[in-house]
Design an enzyme around this catalytic site. Structure first.
Site, PDB file in Angstrom:
ATOM      1  N   THR A 188      50.032  11.720  35.731  1.00  0.00           N
ATOM      2  CA  THR A 188      49.115  11.200  34.731  1.00  0.00           C
ATOM      3  C   THR A 188      48.033  10.378  35.417  1.00  0.00           C
ATOM      4  OG1 THR A 188      50.932  11.069  33.131  1.00  0.00           O
ATOM      5  CG2 THR A 188      48.919   9.885  32.587  1.00  0.00           C
ATOM      6  N   ASP A 201      60.989  12.910  22.141  1.00  0.00           N
ATOM      7  CA  ASP A 201      61.069  12.005  23.296  1.00  0.00           C
ATOM      8  C   ASP A 201      60.578  10.598  22.928  1.00  0.00           C
ATOM      9  OD1 ASP A 201      61.647  11.235  25.852  1.00  0.00           O
ATOM     10  OD2 ASP A 201      59.811  12.046  26.753  1.00  0.00           O
TER      11      ASP A 201
END
Length: 402
Positions: free
Chosen positions: A23, A135
């Site tokens: 990321t 999640d």
């Protein structure tokens, strides 16, 4: 100058790195403002790329879903772009400035209710689109700095797409199992809506205690987590809601986010006062559990607000009896009293006028009667006076004649 991706996005910072995902924080060089964006670079688990075409198709499908839900909810990052480059998969998403629940530290009960209510509204929308997050955990909830609202990030389906060979990502259960946020049925490969509610319940317990689920002991009789012993002063409605949300048996949990939301709020009727806030304060640490218990007005599922239609704080609305009472009830009562008083005064004035008129008429009739009586008396007097004169005259005439 940092690395340029897709000829457009310049890397500013590395935010995170895992087995299948990296990321980055980047700026969009093709925008006049060079606004910041988040880039998620995903790599398939199949190193041989035997199923690359399948993964590409699944990735495109999941990206379209992220685009759809991001456009319809302000508490899900907007997807700006997605593409494939050098057999790597990229998502370009809105940058949310703020801190995750894992970073902000322990929160108080009032703040917990604010965040939980807001996230349940977000889940109501997501689930209505037949999408399961898969999640939910403290690291995937960002408390947005500008308004204090929680933003739900990193949907697990994208990571599962990268593990399409195994039909279920090896990374997602592994990450959740480390901290214990995954629902039992999800570990077994069966994912349902209440799996998200289970993970959300444990996430809020973490936010209240600073402890991961595996740090709590299990009740030897029921097998459930003995987490509430760490929070002796937790409000009963919040405690009951979280206890049911994290039941091991899926059938004993809330079946929908709406059901869980109603349970949290219907069990604690309260009057919304001037302290009611639309969103949480920017600095939640300033809130004191014992003296501040705000109520949050949450937008309808999936509704995006603009400057023109953004809702305003509600004040003076009373739901303490289970139904809506107008905010100006006291003013309405005053108006009714004034109207009744005016009517009574009008009736009194009219009655007084009628009585006075009646008295005047009676006085007139009395005067007329009195006058008539005086005339009669005068007539009688005249008659009585004339009679003796006539008698005397007759007597005198008789004497003369004789």
């Amino acid at each position: 100058m940092g690395k340029i991706i897709n000829g457009r996005y310049e890397i500013v910072d590395n935010l995170a790195k895992g087995d299948i995902r990296e990321t980055f924080l980047a700026k969009d060089t093709q925008m006049p403002s060079e606004k910041l964006v988040v880039i998620k670079k995903l790599k398939p688990l199949d190193s041989q790329n035997n199923n690359l075409e399948l993964v590409q198709n699944l990735f495109a499908k999941q990206a379209q879903i992220l685009e759809q839900i991001g456009q319809n909810s302000t508490q899900i990052p907007t997807l700006y772009d997605y593409f494939t480059e050098d057999e790597q998969f990229y998502l370009i998403q809105e940058y949310i400035e703020g801190k995750t629940l894992a970073d902000i530290g322990i929160i108080n009960f009032a703040r917990c209710e604010v965040i939980l209510s807001s996230l349940l509204n977000t889940l109501k929308y997501i689930h209505s689109q037949n999408i399961i997050h898969r999640d939910i955990k403290p690291e995937n909830i960002i408390i947005r700095q500008k308004d204090g609202l929680p933003v739900l990030t990193d949907f697990g389906a994208i990571k599962e797409t990268m593990g399409a060979v195994d039909n279920l990502s090896a990374e997602s259960p592994k990450i959740n199992a480390t901290t214990g946020f995954v629902a039992p049925e999800q570990s077994a490969g069966r994912i349902i809506f209440s799996s998200d509610l289970y993970a959300l319940g444990l996430t809020m317990i973490y936010a209240l205690t600073g402890k991961y689920p595996l740090e709590f002991a299990n009740n030897p009789l029921t097998g459930e987590l003995d987490w509430d012993n760490s929070l002796p002063n937790i409000p009963a409605p919040l405690k009951t809601t979280l206890q049911k949300a994290i039941k091991i048996e899926a059938g004993q949990r809330y079946h929908t986010a709406q059901e869980m939301y109603l349970a949290l709020h219907q069990s604690q009727p309260q009057t919304i006062t001037q302290d009611t806030v639309l969103v949480a304060p920017n600095n939640p640490r300033e809130m004191n559990t014992s003296s501040y218990n705000p109520t949050v007005v949450v937008s309808p599922s999936g509704q995006k607000f603009t400057k023109e239609n953004y809702p305003h704080p509600v004040s003076g609305v009373n739901y303490s009896q289970g139904y809506y009472q107008p905010p100006n009830q006291g003013n309405n009562n005053n108006i009714i009293i004034i109207l009744l008083t005016a009517i009574l005064v009008a009736i009194g004035v009219s009655g007084g006028f009628f009585i006075a008129q009646t008295m005047r008429d009676s006085q007139g009739e009395f005067t007329a009667t009195q006058g008539e009586r005086e005339v009669e008396i005068s007539q009688e007097f005249i008659e009585e006076t004339e009679t003796p004169v006539e008698v005397n005259e007759c007597k005198l005439l008789h004497q003369i004649l004789l």
